[in-house]
Design an enzyme around this catalytic site. Structure first.
Site, PDB file in Angstrom:
ATOM      1  CG  ASP A 179      34.763  30.621  45.094  1.00  0.00           C
ATOM      2  OD1 ASP A 179      35.228  30.632  46.161  1.00  0.00           O
ATOM      3  OD2 ASP A 179      35.508  31.639  44.390  1.00  0.00           O
ATOM      4  CD  GLU A 237      44.450  36.342  40.961  1.00  0.00           C
ATOM      5  OE1 GLU A 237      43.355  35.941  41.474  1.00  0.00           O
ATOM      6  OE2 GLU A 237      45.250  35.381  41.160  1.00  0.00           O
TER       7      GLU A 237
END
Ligand code: ADE
Length: 230
Positions: A198, A13
């Site tokens: 997701d 990230e």
């Protein structure tokens, strides 16, 4: 010069920002990097996953570097049915989905609330940045809404429905609320911004494996734009 702290749970990230800003390692033990960008000092840190890791890292960053703002950036599981993979969410508020009863936080003298509000100015800058990215075709869609955090990777249809129908969450992750709580205790403005990897349902694991790296890089790109706007 303004100091802005970026806190990410995972290495993937922070990668985009680290490479794009040419950040240098400041503290190897605690995974802290430093860069100067658009006239701001950037302190970027990989906290580790979950509420405790992210709270400890946030407190350390506040104590050592006195940031003017803390931004938590990364990926999340989409809860709002209108979201698609690689859409983005700006939190106007964050809270825990696994802290019961919430009233215990509301009774806490340091907090007096269980819902942590992102800084309005940072939310506005994030909105402008994502609007620009949308115009340029770099993000398909984005929403401003509630992000909920807890110490579990949500991959369960029933839990995901509970977060949507009972808590009105837009997306779920594992650090935003603990970073926000730490910032609130220290009176430091914060923002949480996430890209969807997701849908926190029974297929979440497979979707995460496919999209988490792209979503993480997209969140980093949004961060680059937000930092320009600060
Ligand atoms: N981060 C990305 N996807 C997530 C999920 N499904 N649950 C918790 N955190 C996440």
């Amino acid at each position: 010069m303004k100091t802005v702290a970026l806190i990410c749970a995972m290495e993937k990230e922070i990668l985009y920002i680290r490479e794009k800003f040419g950040a240098t390692l400041l503290d190897e033990k605690f995974n802290v990097y430093e860069a100067t960008e658009s006239g701001k000092k950037i302190i970027a840190c990989v906290s580790g996953i979950g509420k405790v890791n992210s709270a400890v890292a946030t407190q350390r960053i506040i104590d050592r570097y006195s940031p003017d703002a803390v931004i938590n950036v990364g990926i999340a599981g989409g809860i709002d049915k209108s979201l698609k993979v690689l859409d983005m969410v700006i939190a106007d508020k964050v809270f825990y989905h696994d802290f019961h009863p919430m009233s215990l936080l509301e009774e806490d003298e340091n907090l007096k609330t269980s819902i942590f509000l992102s800084d309005k100015n940072l939310v506005e800058i994030a909105n402008k940045s994502l609007s620009k990215m949308k115009e340029q075709g770099e993000v398909n869609n984005f929403k401003t809404g509630t992000i909920v955090s807890g110490d579990c990777f949500v991959e369960d249809d029933a839990l995901s429905r509970h977060l949507r129908e009972d808590l009105f969450a837009t997306c779920v992750e594992m650090e935003g609320a603990s970073i926000a709580q730490t910032c609130l205790i220290n009176k430091v403005p914060f923002l949480v911004i996430r890209s969807i990897s997701d849908f926190a349902d029974n297929n979440a694991g497979m979707s995460y494996d496919t999209f988490s790296t792209t979503a993480a890089n997209q969140a980093g790109r949004a961060m680059e734009e937000i930092i320009k706007g600060l």
